[in-house]
Scaffold this active site. Structure first.
Site, PDB file in Angstrom:
ATOM      1  N   GLY A 101      17.607  98.644  14.153  1.00 46.38           N
ATOM      2  CA  GLY A 101      16.335  98.939  13.492  1.00 46.38           C
ATOM      3  C   GLY A 101      15.122  98.905  14.398  1.00 46.38           C
ATOM      4  O   GLY A 101      13.989  98.822  13.911  1.00 46.38           O
ATOM      5  N   SER A 106      21.121 102.158  17.478  1.00 50.89           N
ATOM      6  CA  SER A 106      22.289 101.364  17.072  1.00 50.89           C
ATOM      7  C   SER A 106      23.189 102.127  16.088  1.00 50.89           C
ATOM      8  O   SER A 106      24.414 102.167  16.255  1.00 50.89           O
ATOM      9  CB  SER A 106      21.774 100.044  16.501  1.00 50.89           C
ATOM     10  OG  SER A 106      22.442  99.667  15.378  1.00 50.89           O
ATOM     11  N   ASP A 149      20.267 111.375  19.938  1.00 49.50           N
ATOM     12  CA  ASP A 149      20.774 110.000  20.131  1.00 49.50           C
ATOM     13  C   ASP A 149      22.296 109.983  20.246  1.00 49.50           C
ATOM     14  O   ASP A 149      22.859 109.326  21.132  1.00 49.50           O
ATOM     15  CB  ASP A 149      20.401 109.116  18.923  1.00 49.50           C
ATOM     16  CG  ASP A 149      18.946 108.733  18.914  1.00 49.50           C
ATOM     17  OD1 ASP A 149      18.160 109.373  19.624  1.00 49.50           O
ATOM     18  OD2 ASP A 149      18.601 107.781  18.185  1.00 49.50           O
TER      19      ASP A 149
HETATM   20  O1  PMV Z   1      14.086 106.421  15.772  1.00 47.62           O
HETATM   21  P1  PMV Z   1      13.385 106.146  17.087  1.00 47.62           P
HETATM   22  O2  PMV Z   1      12.548 104.938  17.061  1.00 47.62           O
HETATM   23  O3  PMV Z   1      14.315 106.260  18.255  1.00 47.62           O
HETATM   24  O4  PMV Z   1      12.299 107.314  17.289  1.00 47.62           O
HETATM   25  C1  PMV Z   1      12.510 108.589  16.921  1.00 47.62           C
HETATM   26  C2  PMV Z   1      11.868 109.518  17.873  1.00 47.62           C
HETATM   27  C3  PMV Z   1      10.798 110.420  17.295  1.00 47.62           C
HETATM   28  O5  PMV Z   1      10.475 111.347  18.317  1.00 47.62           O
HETATM   29  C4  PMV Z   1       9.566 109.629  16.943  1.00 47.62           C
HETATM   30  C5  PMV Z   1      11.267 111.174  16.058  1.00 47.62           C
HETATM   31  C6  PMV Z   1      12.338 112.204  16.299  1.00 47.62           C
HETATM   32  O6  PMV Z   1      12.932 112.654  15.294  1.00 47.62           O
HETATM   33  O7  PMV Z   1      12.573 112.617  17.449  1.00 47.62           O
END
Ligand code: PMV
Length: 315
Positions: A101, A106, A149
């Protein structure tokens, strides 16, 4: 039958928020991992457990709704059960050392590790196929998820990513340490992204100019990375932070953490959505200890991380 997989966390090195508006971002996998072990069971049930809780999904009850942060993992498991006509069920155990979070990816890493671990019970899928499954899992929560991610977690290392062209792995052989400090302020990525959108609406020219600057910065960053020039990379991070301050995603606590980290590191910035979450500071072996000590002396929770080049591991 038993199968285990592990996958790394991530940080956004450059370009958060601007990436939403098609600007290129740079992400890095880090050496904090989640490990997932799956075993086949006779009963038609999916049981998932971790230190955060557990769920039991009775597959003979098609109406059962999964209202849990484990929903993406359960979805991936069910998809593989169907794909391989597995008659029984699964028991999935998640062990994570990734703080959850706070923008370190994660849940994405967990989707990758679950897809790797469960698929390993039935076949040996290439990483591309495992990534596809992980993204499908994430889409059960956020339909428009970018997949950045999960991509960096699957392949490891450093990637550049933009919404139009997708990702490209950067061949970087740079040995740096990132000090990651956690503000312990929880944030909602969705709310902060909306706040930035408001900023964009009210300050369209400023925002446009920042997008241009961020885009130029990312090109400079790629040069600094290729030259292994940590000094300029640190300066690049400070510049990126100025842009993040302008769009209003910082706060007093984050600014205090950054000012402490900037004293000894090459440079520091917020990573991820901001409004809380984490900051990252760039160091090498020499200044790493001092940056950690200074942050800890100011009662900030922090740890050091290195680039993870392995990505998804199955064993
Ligand atoms: O979820 P986080 O904290 O890794 O951030 C998302 C990254 C942003 O650029 C703010 C939103 C996105 O969808 O890329």
């Amino acid at each position: 039958m038993k199968s285990t997989a592990s996958a790394p966390a991530k940080v956004i090195l450059f370009g958060e928020h601007f990436v939403v508006y098609d600007i290129k971002s740079i992400l890095c996998a880090i050496d904090k991992r989640v490990k997932v072990t799956s075993t086949t069971t006779d009963e038609k049930k999916i049981f998932i457990k971790s230190s955060m809780g557990q769920i039991l999904w009775d597959l003979s009850n098609p109406k059962q709704e999964i209202k849990s942060s484990f929903k993406p993992f359960a979805h991936i498991a069910k998809k593989l059960i169907d794909e391989f006509n597995h008659e029984g069920g699964l028991e999935i155990t998640i062990n994570s050392d990734i703080p959850s979070g706070v923008g370190l990816g994660s849940s994405s890493a967990c989707c990758v590790a679950v897809a790797g671990s469960v698929s390993g019970l039935f076949t040996k899928y290439p990483k591309e196929k495992i990534l596809e499954l992980a993204i499908q899992g994430e889409q059960t929560v956020f339909e428009n998820v970018s997949g950045a991610d999960t991509t960096v977690s699957t392949f490891g290392g450093i990637i550049e990513y933009d919404k139009k062209t997708g990702y490209k792995k950067l061949d970087v052989d740079t040995d740096f340490h990132l000090i990651i400090a956690n503000s312990k302020q929880t944030h909602s990525t969705h709310k902060i992204v909306s706040k930035v959108n408001e900023f964009k609406k009210n300050n369209s020219e400023v925002f446009l100019s920042l997008c241009k600057k961020e885009s130029e910065l990312v090109e400079q960053v790629k040069k600094s990375l290729a030259k292994k020039d940590l000094q300029s990379l640190g300066e690049n991070m400070k510049t990126n932070q100025e842009y993040l301050e302008t769009i209003g995603i910082s706060n007093d606590k984050l600014r205090l953490m950054l000012s402490v980290a900037n004293k000894t590191s090459f440079g520091a910035k917020i990573t991820g959505a901001g409004g809380g979450g984490c900051i990252i500071a760039l160091t090498d072996e020499v200044n790493m200890e001092n940056t950690i000590k200074d942050l800890q002396n100011n009662n900030f929770d922090c740890f050091s991380a290195k680039i993870d080049t392995r990505g998804l591991d199955t064993f």
